[in-house]
Design a protein around this motif. Structure first.
Motif, PDB file in Angstrom:
ATOM      1  N   ALA A   1      76.154  42.482  96.844  1.00 13.51           N
ATOM      2  CA  ALA A   1      75.983  41.470  97.888  1.00 13.51           C
ATOM      3  C   ALA A   1      74.559  40.990  97.986  1.00 13.51           C
ATOM      4  CB  ALA A   1      76.422  42.042  99.235  1.00 13.51           C
ATOM      5  N   LEU A   2      73.595  41.867  97.660  1.00  6.53           N
ATOM      6  CA  LEU A   2      72.197  41.519  97.868  1.00  6.53           C
ATOM      7  C   LEU A   2      71.500  41.064  96.604  1.00  6.53           C
ATOM      8  CD1 LEU A   2      70.973  44.347 100.263  1.00  6.53           C
ATOM      9  CD2 LEU A   2      71.126  41.914 100.757  1.00  6.53           C
ATOM     10  N   GLY A   3      72.205  40.738  95.569  1.00 10.51           N
ATOM     11  CA  GLY A   3      71.563  40.624  94.276  1.00 10.51           C
ATOM     12  C   GLY A   3      71.067  39.273  93.851  1.00 10.51           C
ATOM     13  N   ALA A   4      70.266  39.317  92.776  1.00 10.79           N
ATOM     14  CA  ALA A   4      69.763  38.130  92.102  1.00 10.79           C
ATOM     15  C   ALA A   4      69.662  38.492  90.641  1.00 10.79           C
ATOM     16  CB  ALA A   4      68.413  37.732  92.650  1.00 10.79           C
TER      17      ALA A   4
ATOM     18  N   ALA B   1      62.764  26.229  96.933  1.00  7.87           N
ATOM     19  CA  ALA B   1      63.854  25.829  97.829  1.00  7.87           C
ATOM     20  C   ALA B   1      65.207  26.068  97.177  1.00  7.87           C
ATOM     21  CB  ALA B   1      63.694  24.359  98.218  1.00  7.87           C
ATOM     22  N   THR B   2      65.307  25.778  95.888  1.00  5.45           N
ATOM     23  CA  THR B   2      66.551  26.020  95.163  1.00  5.45           C
ATOM     24  C   THR B   2      66.862  27.505  95.108  1.00  5.45           C
ATOM     25  OG1 THR B   2      66.192  24.056  93.794  1.00  5.45           O
ATOM     26  CG2 THR B   2      67.727  25.705  92.951  1.00  5.45           C
ATOM     27  N   ARG B   3      65.837  28.310  94.896  1.00  7.45           N
ATOM     28  CA  ARG B   3      66.020  29.764  94.819  1.00  7.45           C
ATOM     29  C   ARG B   3      66.524  30.329  96.151  1.00  7.45           C
ATOM     30  NH1 ARG B   3      67.473  34.080  91.996  1.00  7.45           N
ATOM     31  NH2 ARG B   3      66.192  35.917  92.390  1.00  7.45           N
ATOM     32  N   VAL B   4      65.950  29.867  97.258  1.00  4.74           N
ATOM     33  CA  VAL B   4      66.393  30.334  98.571  1.00  4.74           C
ATOM     34  C   VAL B   4      67.854  29.961  98.796  1.00  4.74           C
ATOM     35  CG1 VAL B   4      66.112  30.012 101.058  1.00  4.74           C
ATOM     36  CG2 VAL B   4      64.105  30.361  99.627  1.00  4.74           C
ATOM     37  N   ALA B   5      68.214  28.728  98.446  1.00  2.78           N
ATOM     38  CA  ALA B   5      69.596  28.296  98.612  1.00  2.78           C
ATOM     39  C   ALA B   5      70.539  29.157  97.772  1.00  2.78           C
ATOM     40  CB  ALA B   5      69.741  26.827  98.223  1.00  2.78           C
TER      41      ALA B   5
ATOM     42  N   GLY C   1      74.886  35.574  99.718  1.00  2.46           N
ATOM     43  CA  GLY C   1      75.010  36.510 100.824  1.00  2.46           C
ATOM     44  C   GLY C   1      73.729  37.172 101.247  1.00  2.46           C
ATOM     45  N   VAL C   2      72.579  36.478 101.066  1.00  2.00           N
ATOM     46  CA  VAL C   2      71.291  37.024 101.489  1.00  2.00           C
ATOM     47  C   VAL C   2      70.681  36.060 102.511  1.00  2.00           C
ATOM     48  CG1 VAL C   2      69.108  38.016 100.704  1.00  2.00           C
ATOM     49  CG2 VAL C   2      71.044  37.885  99.142  1.00  2.00           C
ATOM     50  N   PRO C   3      71.186  36.061 103.747  1.00  2.00           N
ATOM     51  CA  PRO C   3      70.720  35.082 104.738  1.00  2.00           C
ATOM     52  C   PRO C   3      69.267  35.278 105.147  1.00  2.00           C
ATOM     53  CG  PRO C   3      72.111  36.730 105.789  1.00  2.00           C
ATOM     54  CD  PRO C   3      72.209  36.970 104.319  1.00  2.00           C
ATOM     55  N   GLU C   4      68.705  36.476 104.900  1.00  2.00           N
ATOM     56  CA  GLU C   4      67.328  36.722 105.319  1.00  2.00           C
ATOM     57  C   GLU C   4      66.296  36.151 104.353  1.00  2.00           C
ATOM     58  OE1 GLU C   4      68.824  40.671 103.459  1.00  2.00           O
ATOM     59  OE2 GLU C   4      69.628  38.913 104.481  1.00  2.00           O
TER      60      GLU C   4
ATOM     61  N   LEU D   1      62.132  38.568 101.834  1.00  2.00           N
ATOM     62  CA  LEU D   1      63.467  39.041 102.192  1.00  2.00           C
ATOM     63  C   LEU D   1      63.497  39.652 103.582  1.00  2.00           C
ATOM     64  CD1 LEU D   1      64.466  40.696  98.801  1.00  2.00           C
ATOM     65  CD2 LEU D   1      65.029  38.413  99.639  1.00  2.00           C
ATOM     66  N   ASP D   2      62.450  39.464 104.344  1.00  2.00           N
ATOM     67  CA  ASP D   2      62.397  39.945 105.718  1.00  2.00           C
ATOM     68  C   ASP D   2      61.271  39.201 106.423  1.00  2.00           C
ATOM     69  OD1 ASP D   2      62.723  41.478 108.085  1.00  2.00           O
ATOM     70  OD2 ASP D   2      63.318  43.220 106.893  1.00  2.00           O
ATOM     71  N   GLU D   3      61.015  39.564 107.672  1.00  2.00           N
ATOM     72  CA  GLU D   3      59.962  38.912 108.438  1.00  2.00           C
ATOM     73  C   GLU D   3      58.604  39.111 107.766  1.00  2.00           C
ATOM     74  OE1 GLU D   3      60.453  37.010 110.944  1.00  2.00           O
ATOM     75  OE2 GLU D   3      62.569  37.435 111.317  1.00  2.00           O
TER      76      GLU D   3
END
Length: 349
Positions: free
Chosen positions: A108-111, A268-272, A278-281, A303-305
């Protein structure tokens, strides 16, 4: 990027600094989702720029032996061991029809670094286990070592689910509105034709004004000579059309170098892509030209604050109020002068 002279808003710093026909603004995009903490960038930076060693300080139980950006560490790879949030820890393993079983948390958290960079950081290159898994088909997704063991430990199949590693290679941000430039009394700090900010150590007088002016705490002084030092974005390599040493050495392409506008589009493409997996953060930091420093020449995918990585959440140009302060000071001086003259003339009368 449009040119403007306002403190906030789009600005191309090289033309603003007086360069005519300046090349495109160059910078770094650091994608922390594929950083494996190898510290190749730190070593390459030291070797190319002749930066002294930082010493061997393991900082307790941390794998991080540098700790922060300093005069002797122009690149710093942060290691953040973070407990998983509720709902992410799953001991069961999911079926992967194209390869070995992987945990749902990892999937779920992958790239897919095997797709993005041609590498699989979870395995030593050339090992029998690596060869076996690569021949089995597409590999499990990998993102900041979520739930995996530390680098070089295990095969990546027997994964822990109670914590994850976040890693980030930090560096000078080469701000659009650089407060260090505003306060330097000798001209040691200057803006290059590529939009970056460089320290000329032979002109630095060691006053330290730039250190307190930097909103990121990047600049530091060496104890032996007191002069300020920081990343130059390999200015000498840029002039020769070469890639900065850290980006050249990065094995996963976590550090990407190029024209800043292109890097922002790529980021921007990478974030999308990550959010779609499934990585909303996933978020960008330092990319916005309308933020408190006018955008950074080195920005990050986190991937976090930002605070988790030791970054200020809302950096602001520390010298932003100087023009207004000088105006108020000038007005106050005029009022005091007028009052003194009035009192002197009135007293003589």
């Amino acid at each position: 990027m449009p040119h403007a002279n306002a403190l906030y808003g789009p600005l191309d710093p090289a033309p603003d600094a007086g360069y005519e026909d300046a090349p495109p603004r160059m910078g770094f995009f650091t994608d922390t989702s594929v950083c494996i903490g190898c510290k190749a960038c730190e070593v390459a930076c030291k070797e190319w720029n002749g930066v002294p060693e930082s010493g061997l300080d393991l900082l307790g139980m941390s794998y991080d032996n540098t700790g922060a950006l300093t005069a002797n560490s122009w690149r710093h790879v942060a290691f953040v061991e973070q407990p998983r949030r509720a709902g992410l820890a799953t001991p069961a393993f999911a079926h992967n029809p194209d390869g070995p079983a992987v945990s749902p948390a990892t999937a779920a958290l992958g790239a897919l670094t095997s797709v993005d960079t041609g590498t699989n950081p979870g395995l030593p290159t050339g090992s029998p286990a690596a060869a076996a898994r690569m021949s089995a088909g597409p590999q499990p997704e990998f993102l900041g070592m979520p739930g995996a063991q530390p680098p070089g430990r295990g095969t990546g199949v027997e994964e822990r689910s109670d914590f994850r590693w976040l890693m980030m290679s930090d560096v000078c941000k080469h701000c659009t509105h650089a407060a260090c430039l505003d306060v330097c009394p000798t001209g040691s700090l200057f803006r290059t034709e590529f939009g970056t900010v460089v320290v000329q150590e032979d002109i630095c007088n060691g006053c330290g004004y730039c250190i307190s002016a930097c909103p990121y705490g990047v600049i530091d002084q060496r104890k032996d000579d007191g002069r300020a030092w920081k990343c130059t974005l390999c200015y000498d390599r840029l002039g020769a059309g070469m890639t900065p040493a850290c980006a050249q050495a990065c094995p996963t392409e976590s550090i990407q170098y190029g024209p800043l506008d292109e890097l922002r589009e790529r980021a921007a493409t990478r974030v999308a892509t990550l959010r779609g997996r499934g990585v909303p953060e996933a978020r960008l930091y330092g990319h916005d030209p309308n933020d408190g420093v006018g955008g950074d020449g080195a920005f990050f995918l986190l991937l976090d604050e930002p605070e988790v990585y030791g970054l200020p959440p809302d950096p602001v140009v520390t010298t932003r109020d100087l023009p207004a302060m000088w105006k108020r000071a000038g007005l106050a001086a005029l009022v005091m002068t007028a009052a003194t003259v009035f009192a002197f003339v009135g007293g003589r009368r």
